[in-house]
Design a protein around this motif. Structure first.
Motif, PDB file in Angstrom:
ATOM      1  N   MET A 164       0.821  -1.212   0.000  1.00 52.36           N
ATOM      2  CA  MET A 164       0.000   0.000   0.000  1.00 52.36           C
ATOM      3  C   MET A 164       0.858   1.266   0.000  1.00 52.36           C
ATOM      4  N   LEU A 165       2.072   1.181   0.578  1.00 54.04           N
ATOM      5  CA  LEU A 165       2.990   2.323   0.464  1.00 54.04           C
ATOM      6  C   LEU A 165       3.326   2.586  -1.003  1.00 54.04           C
ATOM      7  N   GLY A 166       3.608   1.512  -1.740  1.00 51.47           N
ATOM      8  CA  GLY A 166       3.897   1.680  -3.167  1.00 51.47           C
ATOM      9  C   GLY A 166       2.716   2.234  -3.934  1.00 51.47           C
ATOM     10  N   PHE A 167       1.510   1.731  -3.635  1.00 60.35           N
ATOM     11  CA  PHE A 167       0.314   2.275  -4.284  1.00 60.35           C
ATOM     12  C   PHE A 167       0.128   3.753  -3.935  1.00 60.35           C
ATOM     13  N   GLY A 168       0.391   4.104  -2.662  1.00 62.70           N
ATOM     14  CA  GLY A 168       0.241   5.502  -2.264  1.00 62.70           C
ATOM     15  C   GLY A 168       1.172   6.421  -3.018  1.00 62.70           C
ATOM     16  N   THR A 268      -1.489  19.099   9.933  1.00 60.13           N
ATOM     17  CA  THR A 268      -0.115  18.842   9.515  1.00 60.13           C
ATOM     18  C   THR A 268      -0.090  18.427   8.051  1.00 60.13           C
ATOM     19  N   THR A 269       1.062  18.589   7.426  1.00 64.04           N
ATOM     20  CA  THR A 269       1.239  18.140   6.049  1.00 64.04           C
ATOM     21  C   THR A 269       1.386  16.621   6.028  1.00 64.04           C
ATOM     22  N   VAL A 270       0.610  15.965   5.193  1.00 67.52           N
ATOM     23  CA  VAL A 270       0.589  14.505   5.132  1.00 67.52           C
ATOM     24  C   VAL A 270       1.189  14.056   3.804  1.00 67.52           C
ATOM     25  N   TYR A 271       2.124  13.102   3.877  1.00 60.09           N
ATOM     26  CA  TYR A 271       2.732  12.505   2.700  1.00 60.09           C
ATOM     27  C   TYR A 271       2.203  11.077   2.535  1.00 60.09           C
ATOM     28  N   TYR A 272       2.554  10.453   1.449  1.00 58.55           N
ATOM     29  CA  TYR A 272       2.035   9.114   1.186  1.00 58.55           C
ATOM     30  C   TYR A 272       2.481   8.112   2.247  1.00 58.55           C
ATOM     31  N   ASP A 273       3.624   8.386   2.909  1.00 60.25           N
ATOM     32  CA  ASP A 273       4.143   7.457   3.916  1.00 60.25           C
ATOM     33  C   ASP A 273       4.000   7.980   5.340  1.00 60.25           C
ATOM     34  N   SER A 274       3.230   9.046   5.530  1.00 61.80           N
ATOM     35  CA  SER A 274       3.083   9.629   6.866  1.00 61.80           C
ATOM     36  C   SER A 274       2.214   8.773   7.777  1.00 61.80           C
ATOM     37  N   GLY A 275       1.348   7.975   7.207  1.00 61.92           N
ATOM     38  CA  GLY A 275       0.377   7.251   8.017  1.00 61.92           C
ATOM     39  C   GLY A 275       0.996   6.243   8.958  1.00 61.92           C
ATOM     40  N   PHE A 276       2.141   5.665   8.580  1.00 60.36           N
ATOM     41  CA  PHE A 276       2.736   4.616   9.412  1.00 60.36           C
ATOM     42  C   PHE A 276       3.135   5.160  10.778  1.00 60.36           C
ATOM     43  N   LEU A 277       3.785   6.331  10.808  1.00 62.60           N
ATOM     44  CA  LEU A 277       4.202   6.915  12.071  1.00 62.60           C
ATOM     45  C   LEU A 277       2.996   7.315  12.916  1.00 62.60           C
TER      46      LEU A 277
END
Length: 345
Positions: A164-168, A268-277
């Motif tokens: 899902m990180l790759g899809f994001g 906050t600014t959200v990136y495709y990989d921000s959700g994990f943290l």
């Protein structure tokens, strides 16, 4: 530090903690019903923010294609299951549920996203689209392995997280996005300025937690999920379908994560990989609750938000370390006070 700064930090901590509380509840819900440690929950948070931000720019979100692809795969799997079981009469209903509904959601999103719709309508579309991915993910990836060990389910979750990180990255790109605040107003309480946006986040989180309490305490489906969480075999003997319970659980979990994404977007600014943290901080709250107690998980997530806020003031470079260190004494205490049982074969 004076009282004014402490009050401001507490306000930020409660706001963040309310978001982490929703994530913690989603993680506890999914684990208690399905035994799945839901690592990809953070991607649902990030996709909630980025989907809404894309619609703000008039773009068709990339998850439209994912909805279509997963609907086709889920429909094919259901068709094969019905035909193998000799239940061809259930095939139209299954296809309507697993193919028709997601394809309808994808079509609506593709049609309405480029329009300059009001923010509340865009929020509803985002919630519906991201929530629809939840049961599809369960049907395609988890349901065939529902009886596997917790370790196998954890490995599947890790694999899905990276996929899902790759899809994001493919859908939304590497650039971060923010969504407009629901309100820019504020008012003074003594020497402290209170943001209406913060009150909206906390109020929405409290309302969702209250709605969940009513759902589990007063509705038939909620009681069915509680029964499945307590005893899966007993619930099955009482006529509760484990497949239905899993799909409903993932729907609720995805809805909570999508809400988190909508609420956190203006902060906050959200990136495709921000959700994990973000999801890891909700996971710390869930661990404090033992991955079983909803009130303790919510309280733990609120504690995480407050500690993170004060840590960012005293030692901003180590705030993540301080937050995640919380999990060590909790695990030690639970290890020393919990009776250990051998894993079932």
């Amino acid at each position: 530090m004076d009282l004014t700064i402490a009050a401001l930090l507490t306000q930020d901590g409660i706001t963040n903690g309310a978001i982490y509380a929703l994530l913690a509840l989603a993680l506890v819900l999914v684990f208690t019903v399905t035994r799945i440690i839901w690592i990809p929950s953070g991607e649902f948070v990030a996709w909630g923010t980025l989907t809404l931000a894309g619609m703000q720019l008039g773009r068709v979100p990339g998850i439209v294609g994912l909805l279509v692809g997963m609907a086709v795969v889920a429909g094919a799997m259901e068709a094969w299951r019905c035909l193998r079981a000799g239940e061809a009469r259930r095939l139209p209903q299954a296809l309507a549920l697993w193919c028709g509904v997601p394809l309808l959601v994808a079509a609506l999103l593709w049609w309405l996203a480029p329009m300059n719709l009001p923010l509340p309508v865009q929020v509803v579309l985002t919630l519906v689209a991201v929530t629809t991915l939840g049961p599809l993910l369960y049907r395609v990836a988890y349901q065939p392995l529902a009886e596997a060990s917790v370790l196998v389910l954890l490995i599947v979750s890790v694999a899905l997280h990276f996929a899902m990180l790759g899809f994001g990255l493919w859908f939304f790109g590497a650039e971060g996005s923010r969504t407009p605040a629901f309100s820019t107003a504020s008012f003074a309480v003594g020497a402290v300025s209170v943001s209406v946006q913060s009150l909206f986040v906390v109020g929405t989180s409290v309302a969702l937690i209250g709605a969940l309490a009513l759902f589990f305490g007063r509705t038939l489906y909620g009681k069915a999920l509680r029964a499945t969480a307590v005893n899966r075999a007993g619930a099955r003997l009482c006529g509760i379908s484990p497949e239905f319970a899993g799909a409903l659980t993932f729907s609720l979990g995805a809805l909570l994560c999508a809400f988190c994404g909508v609420l956190i977007g203006p902060i906050t600014t959200v990136y495709y990989d921000s959700g994990f943290l973000i999801s890891l901080k909700g996971f710390v709250g869930a661990i404090i609750g033992g991955l079983s107690s909803y009130p303790l998980a919510a309280a733990g997530a609120l504690l995480v938000g407050i500690i993170e806020s004060f840590s960012s003031f005293w030692a901003s470079a180590f705030k993540e370390v301080i937050v995640f260190t919380l999990i060590i004494p909790v695990l030690l205490w639970r290890s020393l006070t919990t009776h250990h049982h051998e894993d079932e074969e």
